[in-house]
Design a protein around this motif. Structure first.
Motif, PDB file in Angstrom:
ATOM      1  N   LEU A 245      -3.718   3.707   7.182  1.00 44.56           N
ATOM      2  CA  LEU A 245      -3.263   2.905   6.041  1.00 44.56           C
ATOM      3  C   LEU A 245      -2.482   1.692   6.529  1.00 44.56           C
ATOM      4  O   LEU A 245      -2.679   0.576   6.035  1.00 44.56           O
ATOM      5  N   ALA A 246      -1.596   1.898   7.512  1.00 46.15           N
ATOM      6  CA  ALA A 246      -0.835   0.773   8.064  1.00 46.15           C
ATOM      7  C   ALA A 246      -1.773  -0.254   8.705  1.00 46.15           C
ATOM      8  O   ALA A 246      -1.588  -1.463   8.552  1.00 46.15           O
ATOM      9  N   TRP A 247      -2.785   0.229   9.428  1.00 44.52           N
ATOM     10  CA  TRP A 247      -3.720  -0.672  10.096  1.00 44.52           C
ATOM     11  C   TRP A 247      -4.545  -1.471   9.094  1.00 44.52           C
ATOM     12  O   TRP A 247      -4.883  -2.643   9.332  1.00 44.52           O
ATOM     13  N   SER A 248      -4.863  -0.871   7.947  1.00 46.13           N
ATOM     14  CA  SER A 248      -5.714  -1.536   6.954  1.00 46.13           C
ATOM     15  C   SER A 248      -5.018  -2.699   6.283  1.00 46.13           C
ATOM     16  O   SER A 248      -5.680  -3.552   5.673  1.00 46.13           O
ATOM     17  N   THR A 249      -3.690  -2.771   6.363  1.00 44.78           N
ATOM     18  CA  THR A 249      -2.975  -3.837   5.655  1.00 44.78           C
ATOM     19  C   THR A 249      -3.236  -5.212   6.258  1.00 44.78           C
ATOM     20  O   THR A 249      -2.986  -6.224   5.598  1.00 44.78           O
ATOM     21  N   LYS A 250      -3.736  -5.277   7.501  1.00 40.17           N
ATOM     22  CA  LYS A 250      -3.949  -6.576   8.136  1.00 40.17           C
ATOM     23  C   LYS A 250      -5.085  -7.347   7.463  1.00 40.17           C
ATOM     24  O   LYS A 250      -5.134  -8.583   7.556  1.00 40.17           O
ATOM     25  N   LYS A 251      -5.966  -6.626   6.761  1.00 42.40           N
ATOM     26  CA  LYS A 251      -7.115  -7.303   6.158  1.00 42.40           C
ATOM     27  C   LYS A 251      -6.687  -8.301   5.089  1.00 42.40           C
ATOM     28  O   LYS A 251      -7.250  -9.390   4.977  1.00 42.40           O
ATOM     29  N   PHE A 252      -5.698  -7.921   4.273  1.00 43.65           N
ATOM     30  CA  PHE A 252      -5.272  -8.777   3.163  1.00 43.65           C
ATOM     31  C   PHE A 252      -3.790  -9.137   3.255  1.00 43.65           C
ATOM     32  O   PHE A 252      -3.176  -9.492   2.239  1.00 43.65           O
ATOM     33  N   ASN A 253      -3.223  -9.043   4.453  1.00 47.99           N
ATOM     34  CA  ASN A 253      -1.806  -9.392   4.651  1.00 47.99           C
ATOM     35  C   ASN A 253      -0.889  -8.657   3.670  1.00 47.99           C
ATOM     36  O   ASN A 253      -0.001  -9.257   3.056  1.00 47.99           O
ATOM     37  N   GLN A 254      -1.101  -7.358   3.544  1.00 53.27           N
ATOM     38  CA  GLN A 254      -0.299  -6.552   2.611  1.00 53.27           C
ATOM     39  C   GLN A 254       0.981  -6.078   3.316  1.00 53.27           C
ATOM     40  O   GLN A 254       1.132  -4.922   3.696  1.00 53.27           O
ATOM     41  N   THR A 255       1.923  -7.003   3.438  1.00 47.37           N
ATOM     42  CA  THR A 255       3.151  -6.706   4.164  1.00 47.37           C
ATOM     43  C   THR A 255       3.943  -5.593   3.511  1.00 47.37           C
ATOM     44  O   THR A 255       4.567  -4.771   4.197  1.00 47.37           O
ATOM     45  N   ASP A 256       3.930  -5.533   2.184  1.00 46.09           N
ATOM     46  CA  ASP A 256       4.708  -4.504   1.495  1.00 46.09           C
ATOM     47  C   ASP A 256       4.183  -3.108   1.812  1.00 46.09           C
ATOM     48  O   ASP A 256       4.969  -2.170   2.025  1.00 46.09           O
ATOM     49  N   ILE A 257       2.857  -2.948   1.896  1.00 53.39           N
ATOM     50  CA  ILE A 257       2.303  -1.639   2.255  1.00 53.39           C
ATOM     51  C   ILE A 257       2.611  -1.328   3.716  1.00 53.39           C
ATOM     52  O   ILE A 257       2.911  -0.176   4.066  1.00 53.39           O
ATOM     53  N   ALA A 258       2.557  -2.328   4.574  1.00 52.63           N
ATOM     54  CA  ALA A 258       2.874  -2.115   5.996  1.00 52.63           C
ATOM     55  C   ALA A 258       4.318  -1.631   6.156  1.00 52.63           C
ATOM     56  O   ALA A 258       4.591  -0.697   6.921  1.00 52.63           O
ATOM     57  N   VAL A 259       5.246  -2.261   5.419  1.00 52.29           N
ATOM     58  CA  VAL A 259       6.645  -1.834   5.484  1.00 52.29           C
ATOM     59  C   VAL A 259       6.795  -0.414   4.943  1.00 52.29           C
ATOM     60  O   VAL A 259       7.538   0.407   5.512  1.00 52.29           O
ATOM     61  N   LEU A 260       6.082  -0.094   3.872  1.00 58.12           N
ATOM     62  CA  LEU A 260       6.114   1.259   3.329  1.00 58.12           C
ATOM     63  C   LEU A 260       5.644   2.267   4.375  1.00 58.12           C
ATOM     64  O   LEU A 260       6.279   3.320   4.563  1.00 58.12           O
ATOM     65  N   CYS A 261       4.567   1.946   5.074  1.00 54.52           N
ATOM     66  CA  CYS A 261       4.055   2.866   6.102  1.00 54.52           C
ATOM     67  C   CYS A 261       5.058   3.037   7.238  1.00 54.52           C
ATOM     68  O   CYS A 261       5.259   4.154   7.735  1.00 54.52           O
ATOM     69  N   VAL A 262       5.703   1.940   7.647  1.00 52.96           N
ATOM     70  CA  VAL A 262       6.711   2.025   8.714  1.00 52.96           C
ATOM     71  C   VAL A 262       7.855   2.948   8.291  1.00 52.96           C
ATOM     72  O   VAL A 262       8.315   3.801   9.066  1.00 52.96           O
ATOM     73  N   ILE A 263       8.317   2.779   7.051  1.00 55.25           N
ATOM     74  CA  ILE A 263       9.424   3.616   6.559  1.00 55.25           C
ATOM     75  C   ILE A 263       9.007   5.078   6.502  1.00 55.25           C
ATOM     76  O   ILE A 263       9.751   5.974   6.935  1.00 55.25           O
ATOM     77  N   VAL A 264       7.811   5.348   5.992  1.00 53.53           N
ATOM     78  CA  VAL A 264       7.351   6.735   5.856  1.00 53.53           C
ATOM     79  C   VAL A 264       7.175   7.376   7.233  1.00 53.53           C
ATOM     80  O   VAL A 264       7.598   8.522   7.458  1.00 53.53           O
ATOM     81  N   ILE A 265       6.556   6.657   8.172  1.00 58.10           N
ATOM     82  CA  ILE A 265       6.373   7.199   9.522  1.00 58.10           C
ATOM     83  C   ILE A 265       7.734   7.492  10.161  1.00 58.10           C
ATOM     84  O   ILE A 265       7.949   8.547  10.771  1.00 58.10           O
ATOM     85  N   GLY A 266       8.669   6.558  10.013  1.00 62.48           N
ATOM     86  CA  GLY A 266       9.994   6.766  10.587  1.00 62.48           C
ATOM     87  C   GLY A 266      10.713   7.951   9.985  1.00 62.48           C
ATOM     88  O   GLY A 266      11.319   8.759  10.711  1.00 62.48           O
ATOM     89  N   LEU A 267      10.665   8.093   8.664  1.00 57.94           N
ATOM     90  CA  LEU A 267      11.331   9.219   8.008  1.00 57.94           C
ATOM     91  C   LEU A 267      10.705  10.547   8.427  1.00 57.94           C
ATOM     92  O   LEU A 267      11.423  11.534   8.666  1.00 57.94           O
ATOM     93  N   CYS A 268       9.374  10.580   8.519  1.00 52.57           N
ATOM     94  CA  CYS A 268       8.712  11.814   8.951  1.00 52.57           C
ATOM     95  C   CYS A 268       9.087  12.164  10.389  1.00 52.57           C
ATOM     96  O   CYS A 268       9.331  13.340  10.711  1.00 52.57           O
ATOM     97  N   ALA A 269       9.142  11.161  11.249  1.00 52.49           N
ATOM     98  CA  ALA A 269       9.513  11.415  12.644  1.00 52.49           C
ATOM     99  C   ALA A 269      10.932  11.957  12.748  1.00 52.49           C
ATOM    100  O   ALA A 269      11.195  12.906  13.499  1.00 52.49           O
ATOM    101  N   VAL A 270      11.856  11.375  11.978  1.00 48.44           N
ATOM    102  CA  VAL A 270      13.246  11.862  11.995  1.00 48.44           C
ATOM    103  C   VAL A 270      13.322  13.282  11.464  1.00 48.44           C
ATOM    104  O   VAL A 270      14.029  14.142  12.022  1.00 48.44           O
ATOM    105  N   ALA A 271      12.595  13.566  10.369  1.00 49.07           N
ATOM    106  CA  ALA A 271      12.627  14.907   9.791  1.00 49.07           C
ATOM    107  C   ALA A 271      12.083  15.953  10.763  1.00 49.07           C
ATOM    108  O   ALA A 271      12.672  17.030  10.942  1.00 49.07           O
TER     109      ALA A 271
END
Length: 290
Positions: A245-271
């Motif tokens: 999902l994070a990789w797919s955001t580059k197609k349409f410059n969906q920065t908000d989805i990319a940031v969402l994916c970064v936050i979710v990945i980080g929270l899961c890693a911490v948990a």
């Protein structure tokens, strides 16, 4: 031969004041609450600074999306909107479940294979001499350097992704076991052999308990490496998957989805890291105690 890792017990002398134990418990709770408050304040400060930067329009929203936009994407990721399920046709938990399955298979295989390799390297010097350079070589490689080969060998389905995560995780686990074995005092080995312990008994009753602290450290590092590799693993046919999902955001410059994916990945890693640490405290109760 029944030697095991040392067990530490806090002394409780007869006639000690029960009130002191209560005071210690209160101090522990107070320290925990302070840590939680500091962390919450730090997160709140970061969010506030993020909001201020977007409100002042220092950078365009394509570069730094508003917190509200990221939240809206989160809402979309867990609901059906305009006839579309979540993002890229899958709900957020479906992306997480797909990535979690790949991570569990890759890191799980790395633990199953890496621990015996580490024990063999720690106890049989020729094996270490032959194996250590290969582990260091693999550990230094960036994932994308060999992912294309894995795709050619195993296809674009999950097998190549699991292999990539396995390769990223196996080296730190094996080397952590070796590091743990190196910390064992030589006189402990001498004592075990003087009592007639065989090589297998030395490994089982001395080496295995002694390497547990370093093993958990290696597992935590391996999971961290696996999380940093998940986006690379899901660049090809990675939907559903949080990295895909994070990789797919580059197609349409969906920065908000990319940031969402970064936050979710980080929270899961911490948990997951906190869960591993909780297991470690039970499995290795003597670690870090005076």
């Amino acid at each position: 031969m029944t030697a095991t890792a040392p067990e530490l017990v806090d002394p409780a002398p007869a006639g000690s004041d029960p009130g002191r134990a209560v005071d210690r418990s209160d101090r522990t709770r107070g320290a925990t609450l302070r840590r939680v408050a500091i962390r919450v304040a730090a997160v709140g400060g970061i969010v506030l600074a993020w909001w201020a930067v977007t409100a002042l329009e220092i950078w365009p929203e394509l570069i730094v999306p508003r917190p509200g936009s990221v939240w809206q994407r989160f809402v979309e990721s867990v609901t059906t909107h305009d006839g579309v399920r979540g993002l890229e046709g899958h709900y957020l938990w479906e992306h997480l479940a797909a990535s979690g399955k790949r991570l569990a298979l890759g890191v799980g295989a790395a633990i199953v294979i890496g621990v015996p390799i580490g024990l063999a390297m720690a106890t049989i010097r020729p094996i270490r001499t032959a194996t250590e350079p290969f582990l260091n070589f693999v550990r230094s490689l960036p994932p994308l350097a060999y992912f294309s080969l894995l795709i050619i060998w195993f296809g674009i389905e999950d097998t190549s992704k699991v292999w990539l995560l396995f390769v990223a995780a196996v080296a730190p686990i094996s080397l952590s076991v070796v590091a743990g074995a190196e910390s064992i005092r030589s006189d402990w080995f001498d004592a075990a052999r003087s009592q007639g312990a065989s090589r297998l008994q030395v490994v089982r009753h001395l080496v295995v308990p002694a390497v547990r602290p370093e093993l958990f450290t290696g597992i935590r590092l391996a999971i961290g490496f696996a999380f940093t590799t998940i986006v690379a693993a899901e660049t090809v046919n990675g939907i559903p998957g949080i990295g895909g999902l994070a990789w797919s955001t580059k197609k349409f410059n969906q920065t908000d989805i990319a940031v969402l994916c970064v936050i979710v990945i980080g929270l899961c890693a911490v948990a997951i890291d906190q869960i591993i640490r909780a297991i470690e405290r039970r499995a290795v109760p003597w670690k870090g105690r005076a």
